[in-house]
Design a protein around this motif. Structure first.
Motif, PDB file in Angstrom:
ATOM      1  N   ARG A   1       0.680  -1.375   0.559  1.00  8.77           N
ATOM      2  CA  ARG A   1       0.229  -0.118  -0.019  1.00  8.77           C
ATOM      3  C   ARG A   1       1.087   1.295   0.618  1.00  8.77           C
ATOM      4  O   ARG A   1       0.567   2.125  -0.459  1.00  8.77           O
ATOM      5  CB  ARG A   1      -1.002   0.091   1.100  1.00  8.77           C
ATOM      6  CG  ARG A   1      -2.294  -0.948   1.443  1.00  8.77           C
ATOM      7  CD  ARG A   1      -3.388  -1.023   2.323  1.00  8.77           C
ATOM      8  NE  ARG A   1      -2.550  -0.790   3.651  1.00  8.77           N
ATOM      9  CZ  ARG A   1      -2.545  -1.587   3.736  1.00  8.77           C
ATOM     10  NH1 ARG A   1      -3.297  -3.082   3.836  1.00  8.77           N
ATOM     11  NH2 ARG A   1      -1.882  -2.055   5.195  1.00  8.77           N
ATOM     12  N   SER A   2       1.920   1.286   0.571  1.00 11.11           N
ATOM     13  CA  SER A   2       2.859   2.564   0.776  1.00 11.11           C
ATOM     14  C   SER A   2       3.630   2.359  -0.485  1.00 11.11           C
ATOM     15  O   SER A   2       4.765   3.137  -0.283  1.00 11.11           O
ATOM     16  CB  SER A   2       3.629   2.604   1.641  1.00 11.11           C
ATOM     17  OG  SER A   2       4.701   1.185   1.299  1.00 11.11           O
TER      18      SER A   2
ATOM     19  N   GLN B   1       3.872   6.072  -1.885  1.00 12.78           N
ATOM     20  CA  GLN B   1       4.934   6.979  -0.887  1.00 12.78           C
ATOM     21  C   GLN B   1       6.535   7.264  -1.153  1.00 12.78           C
ATOM     22  O   GLN B   1       7.372   7.524  -0.973  1.00 12.78           O
ATOM     23  CB  GLN B   1       4.938   6.871   0.454  1.00 12.78           C
ATOM     24  CG  GLN B   1       3.592   7.163   1.134  1.00 12.78           C
ATOM     25  CD  GLN B   1       3.297   6.176   2.318  1.00 12.78           C
ATOM     26  OE1 GLN B   1       4.406   6.376   3.177  1.00 12.78           O
ATOM     27  NE2 GLN B   1       2.393   6.326   3.231  1.00 12.78           N
TER      28      GLN B   1
ATOM     29  N   GLY C   1       7.965   2.664   3.914  1.00  9.62           N
ATOM     30  CA  GLY C   1       7.154   4.084   3.570  1.00  9.62           C
ATOM     31  C   GLY C   1       6.919   4.300   5.512  1.00  9.62           C
ATOM     32  O   GLY C   1       7.710   4.199   5.719  1.00  9.62           O
TER      33      GLY C   1
ATOM     34  N   SER D   1       3.743   5.324   6.716  1.00  4.30           N
ATOM     35  CA  SER D   1       2.829   5.163   7.678  1.00  4.30           C
ATOM     36  C   SER D   1       2.640   3.922   8.779  1.00  4.30           C
ATOM     37  O   SER D   1       3.418   4.051   8.799  1.00  4.30           O
ATOM     38  CB  SER D   1       1.721   5.042   6.494  1.00  4.30           C
ATOM     39  OG  SER D   1       2.232   3.383   5.555  1.00  4.30           O
TER      40      SER D   1
ATOM     41  N   THR E   1       3.946   1.227   7.856  1.00  2.13           N
ATOM     42  CA  THR E   1       4.735   0.330   7.630  1.00  2.13           C
ATOM     43  C   THR E   1       6.152   0.137   8.915  1.00  2.13           C
ATOM     44  O   THR E   1       6.306  -0.868   9.320  1.00  2.13           O
ATOM     45  CB  THR E   1       5.701   0.117   6.140  1.00  2.13           C
ATOM     46  OG1 THR E   1       6.484   1.662   6.950  1.00  2.13           O
ATOM     47  CG2 THR E   1       4.550   0.028   5.228  1.00  2.13           C
TER      48      THR E   1
END
Length: 173
Positions: free
Chosen positions: A112-113, A116, A134, A136, A138
């Motif tokens: 998902r990251s 970024q 990333g 977030s 992570t």
């Protein structure tokens, strides 16, 4: 029958040591030698997708080798060597938690990251070691994976020490 028992115990000790060395060695290589080198060479944007694939393979392989090690150690705990299982169980719990809980979540968060990381050619090892792929979710998952990697290495390292101590105590030296 005694000779057959000694051969079987020797084989189990060999298997236990081989699996312990393999599991610890591959883990140290994967996380503490290969990863820092690759992130420095490739930059984070290119490195993270590769590392995610390698980690998927690592966790599956280590779970299999760790489970086989635990079985060998369990058989040894009932033989003449009476090897304690405490550290083998600790090491196995470390990899089992990573295999079924932490790594799958970390890999999903890493995927998902990916946005970024676009254009992020950072080669900063400290930043990657703390934040993962990333900035977030992570970060926490990356650190949690590393904690359970350390639990695994300490567990299996302690088990190999227990195994060696037990062998020495039972050899009469």
């Amino acid at each position: 029958e005694l000779l057959e028992s000694n051969i079987m115990e020797t084989l189990l000790i060999f298997i236990d040591q081989l699996l312990g060395g393999f599991t610890i060695g591959v883990t140290i290589w994967h996380f503490f030698i290969q990863s820092p080198l690759l992130v420095k060479l490739m930059g984070k944007e290119k490195f993270v997708p590769l590392m995610m694939q390698l980690t998927r393979l690592w966790v599956k392989t280590m779970f299999i080798s760790s489970s086989a090690l635990l079985v060998a150690a369990a058989f040894l705990s009932y033989g003449r060597a009476t090897v304690p299982l405490r550290f083998a169980i600790l090491g196995w719990l470390g990899i089992a938690i990573n295999r079924f809980l932490t790594v799958p979540k970390a890999l999903k968060a890493g995927a998902r990251s990916q946005k970024q990381r676009k254009g992020d050619d950072s080669k900063d090892l400290n930043e990657f070691a703390v934040n993962g792929g990333g900035k977030s979710e992570t970060k926490v998952l990356h650190q949690t994976v590393v904690v359970f990697v350390l639990v695994m290495v300490v567990g299996f390292g302690g088990h190999l020490i227990d195994l060696t101590t037990s062998i020495k105590a039972n050899s009469g030296n």
